[in-house]
Design a protein around this motif. Structure first.
Motif, PDB file in Angstrom:
ATOM      1  N   VAL A   5       0.858  -1.180   0.000  1.00 30.76           N
ATOM      2  CA  VAL A   5       0.000   0.000   0.000  1.00 30.76           C
ATOM      3  C   VAL A   5       0.896   1.232   0.000  1.00 30.76           C
ATOM      4  O   VAL A   5       1.714   1.426   0.907  1.00 30.76           O
ATOM      5  CB  VAL A   5      -0.924   0.022   1.237  1.00 30.76           C
ATOM      6  N   LYS A   6       0.778   2.041  -1.026  1.00 31.96           N
ATOM      7  CA  LYS A   6       1.510   3.308  -1.098  1.00 31.96           C
ATOM      8  C   LYS A   6       0.556   4.490  -0.926  1.00 31.96           C
ATOM      9  O   LYS A   6       0.975   5.593  -0.579  1.00 31.96           O
ATOM     10  CB  LYS A   6       2.280   3.410  -2.424  1.00 31.96           C
ATOM     11  N   SER A   7      -0.733   4.263  -1.157  1.00 29.13           N
ATOM     12  CA  SER A   7      -1.735   5.295  -0.914  1.00 29.13           C
ATOM     13  C   SER A   7      -1.690   5.714   0.557  1.00 29.13           C
ATOM     14  O   SER A   7      -1.374   4.908   1.432  1.00 29.13           O
ATOM     15  CB  SER A   7      -3.134   4.765  -1.236  1.00 29.13           C
ATOM     16  N   THR A   8      -2.017   6.976   0.803  1.00 25.82           N
ATOM     17  CA  THR A   8      -2.042   7.475   2.171  1.00 25.82           C
ATOM     18  C   THR A   8      -3.321   7.023   2.866  1.00 25.82           C
ATOM     19  O   THR A   8      -4.422   7.381   2.456  1.00 25.82           O
ATOM     20  CB  THR A   8      -1.948   9.007   2.182  1.00 25.82           C
ATOM     21  N   VAL A   9      -3.172   6.214   3.910  1.00 23.97           N
ATOM     22  CA  VAL A   9      -4.321   5.682   4.646  1.00 23.97           C
ATOM     23  C   VAL A   9      -4.056   5.805   6.135  1.00 23.97           C
ATOM     24  O   VAL A   9      -2.912   5.693   6.592  1.00 23.97           O
ATOM     25  CB  VAL A   9      -4.605   4.211   4.278  1.00 23.97           C
ATOM     26  N   VAL A  10      -5.103   6.035   6.920  1.00 28.12           N
ATOM     27  CA  VAL A  10      -4.934   6.210   8.365  1.00 28.12           C
ATOM     28  C   VAL A  10      -4.450   4.904   8.991  1.00 28.12           C
ATOM     29  O   VAL A  10      -4.721   3.810   8.478  1.00 28.12           O
ATOM     30  CB  VAL A  10      -6.242   6.677   9.033  1.00 28.12           C
TER      31      VAL A  10
ATOM     32  N   GLU B 270       2.142   3.716   8.262  1.00 22.17           N
ATOM     33  CA  GLU B 270       0.976   4.556   7.964  1.00 22.17           C
ATOM     34  C   GLU B 270       1.018   5.833   8.790  1.00 22.17           C
ATOM     35  O   GLU B 270       0.748   6.934   8.284  1.00 22.17           O
ATOM     36  CB  GLU B 270      -0.312   3.786   8.252  1.00 22.17           C
ATOM     37  N   ALA B 271       1.367   5.707  10.072  1.00 19.17           N
ATOM     38  CA  ALA B 271       1.391   6.859  10.967  1.00 19.17           C
ATOM     39  C   ALA B 271       2.481   7.850  10.595  1.00 19.17           C
ATOM     40  O   ALA B 271       2.290   9.069  10.711  1.00 19.17           O
ATOM     41  CB  ALA B 271       1.582   6.388  12.417  1.00 19.17           C
ATOM     42  N   ILE B 272       3.618   7.351  10.147  1.00 22.66           N
ATOM     43  CA  ILE B 272       4.740   8.227   9.782  1.00 22.66           C
ATOM     44  C   ILE B 272       4.332   9.200   8.685  1.00 22.66           C
ATOM     45  O   ILE B 272       4.679  10.385   8.732  1.00 22.66           O
ATOM     46  CB  ILE B 272       5.952   7.373   9.346  1.00 22.66           C
ATOM     47  N   LYS B 273       3.601   8.723   7.714  1.00 23.82           N
ATOM     48  CA  LYS B 273       3.146   9.594   6.628  1.00 23.82           C
ATOM     49  C   LYS B 273       2.304  10.749   7.165  1.00 23.82           C
ATOM     50  O   LYS B 273       2.500  11.911   6.795  1.00 23.82           O
ATOM     51  CB  LYS B 273       2.337   8.761   5.623  1.00 23.82           C
ATOM     52  N   TYR B 274       1.364  10.451   8.033  1.00 26.10           N
ATOM     53  CA  TYR B 274       0.495  11.492   8.574  1.00 26.10           C
ATOM     54  C   TYR B 274       1.257  12.416   9.515  1.00 26.10           C
ATOM     55  O   TYR B 274       1.008  13.633   9.537  1.00 26.10           O
ATOM     56  CB  TYR B 274      -0.691  10.860   9.311  1.00 26.10           C
TER      57      TYR B 274
END
Length: 457
Positions: free
Chosen positions: A143-148, A230-234
């Motif tokens: 998964v590369k899409s930004t997801v929570v 996932e969290a790192i992106k946000y």
């Protein structure tokens, strides 16, 4: 045998690397992330297929023509598709999964009332699952899409297991590999990343991702679990949005206090603990990432009883920041109702055609409500802006073919997006001109030019 690939495209840092194992990779979704990431993987030797449901996009890519504007992507894609035969596109998700060893999910996760819409993620997960049902070999899904946080494990993984009848970690791998691309600099960011975050559950998946990124320096890797990735992106996007909003609030304060905001922000940006990146005032952040991602993590914090109070204020402040440019104009020329206005720049930032959440479109919406007659021009963002404005029943806009045409026969000009070529036009504009970014120009050099964050009398 190791293959050596050297970057030959102009304006991008020259890099040489060895790839010991060429992989077959599919990218699901051909937006900014899919096209750029897929092209860079192909550039470094992997055999890549881009997958989309839009026939026109697929046909364009197979002609070597990207469907987005991104610096250096045109020549790269033409070379990879036409000359090197390393990149192609297809409508067939099923066959793409069967023909490749790993699939990146790069579909959109748009904002729906402050939450991310997972419908595209769910649909592509079903399609991948159905294909894996017919595949005997191990396949890695990334998964590369930004997801929570929690989406990959709690949504993507069970859907693929349900429709494939197979077990994650045994029959297929599941991973999270967020992107950190800046639109306008996405190709160079992908080629020379600050950080490659690899979130996995099993060693085989981690090893495969390391092989996909074999061209990158090993110190670039950050290995974490899937949910942490996932969290790192946000965390990163929300911090940068907060930094922009901090600069905007200081810009607003400097206006009131008669201080040049650029002097203040440049000085604190010289501190290595702060840095100058994303530290300049303007009419607010926009684009496909920051607004959507900050809204999503704020909502996630609320429903999980751990609210992000700072980010809630960031959202509230940014939602009204575009009005600062309108207020600047009012302070100099009085009422703007029913005036003839030239708008230079429609994309949310220079060097991209992306107008999503652009402050320029918010400004236009406000001006239309005031009965203004608007002429608009953007080097790249006109078509996307026109669609959004038309969808929102804002049709009474004249779209100029040049910046010169845009500022002709108007009463004042707004420049919410700081495209570099607009600087050359400033000496020729004879009406009051209001600039959104203080770093764009020194207003003291022009009689009729005013900027946010600069206390020109």
């Amino acid at each position: 045998m190791a293959l050596v690939f050297a970057l030959i495209y102009p304006r991008i840092k020259f890099i040489i690397c060895d790839i010991d194992y060429i992989m077959k990779i599919s990218y699901m979704g051909t937006g900014y992330v899919g096209q750029v990431s897929g092209a860079v993987s192909a550039h470094y030797g992997h055999d890549v297929v881009l997958v989309d449901i839009d026939k026109k996009k697929v046909e364009s890519i197979n002609q070597g023509k990207p469907t987005i504007f991104e610096k250096d992507l045109d020549e790269m894609m033409e070379d990879l598709v036409i000359n090197k035969k390393k990149l192609r596109a297809t409508l067939d998700t099923h066959q793409a999964v069967l023909d490749t060893e790993a699939s990146f999910i790069c579909v959109g996760t748009p904002d729906r009332g402050g939450m991310i819409d997972l419908s595209y993620i769910q649909n592509v997960s079903k399609s991948i699952g159905k294909a894996l049902k017919d595949k005997k070999q191990f396949h890695l899904v990334i998964v590369k899409s930004t997801v929570v946080p929690g989406t990959t494990i709690n949504t993507v993984k069970p859907i693929i297991e349900e429709f494939s009848g197979k077990k994650a970690g045994v029959d297929f791998g599941i991973a999270m590999n967020p992107e950190f691309l800046r639109e306008g600099l996405a190709v160079s960011d992908n080629i020379d990343p600050d950080n490659i975050v690899i979130g996995t559950q099993d060693e085989k998946s981690q090893k495969m991702l390391k092989e996909i990124y074999a061209w990158a320096a090993k110190e670039k890797y950050t290995f974490v679990n899937v949910t942490a990735a996932e969290a790192i992106k946000y965390a990163q996007n929300s911090f940068l949005a907060m930094k922009i909003t901090f600069a905007n609030e200081w810009g607003n304060y400097c206006d009131v206090m008669g201080i040049d905001a650029k002097e203040v922000l440049d000085a604190i940006g010289a501190d290595r603990r702060i840095s100058p990146m994303f530290l300049r005032n303007g009419p607010g952040y926009g684009g496909s990432c920051f607004p959507k991602d900050v809204n999503a993590i704020v909502h996630s914090g609320q429903i999980n009883h751990s609210p992000f109070r700072i980010l809630e204020e960031v959202v509230a402040t940014n939602n009204k920041q575009y009005l600062s440019l309108i207020d600047l104009a009012k302070s100099k020329i009085g009422s703007i109702a029913r005036r003839k206005v030239g708008i230079l720049g429609l994309s949310f930032k220079p060097d991209t055609d992306d107008t999503r959440e652009s402050p320029a479109l918010k400004i236009i919406s406000y001006l239309v409500s005031q009965g203004c007659n608007i002429k608009a021009y953007c080097p790249q963002g006109t078509e996307m802006a026109k669609k959004w404005l038309t969808d929102n029943r804002i049709t009474e806009i004249f779209y100029a073919n040049s910046a010169e045409e845009c500022v002709k026969d108007v009463e004042f000009v707004l420049i919410p997006t700081d495209w570099p070529e607009f600087r050359e036009l400033l000496p020729k504009i004879t009406v009051p001109t209001f600039v959104g970014h203080r770093s764009f120009v020194n207003p003291d050099n022009f009689e009729n030019v005013y900027s946010l964050g600069f206390p020109k009398k």
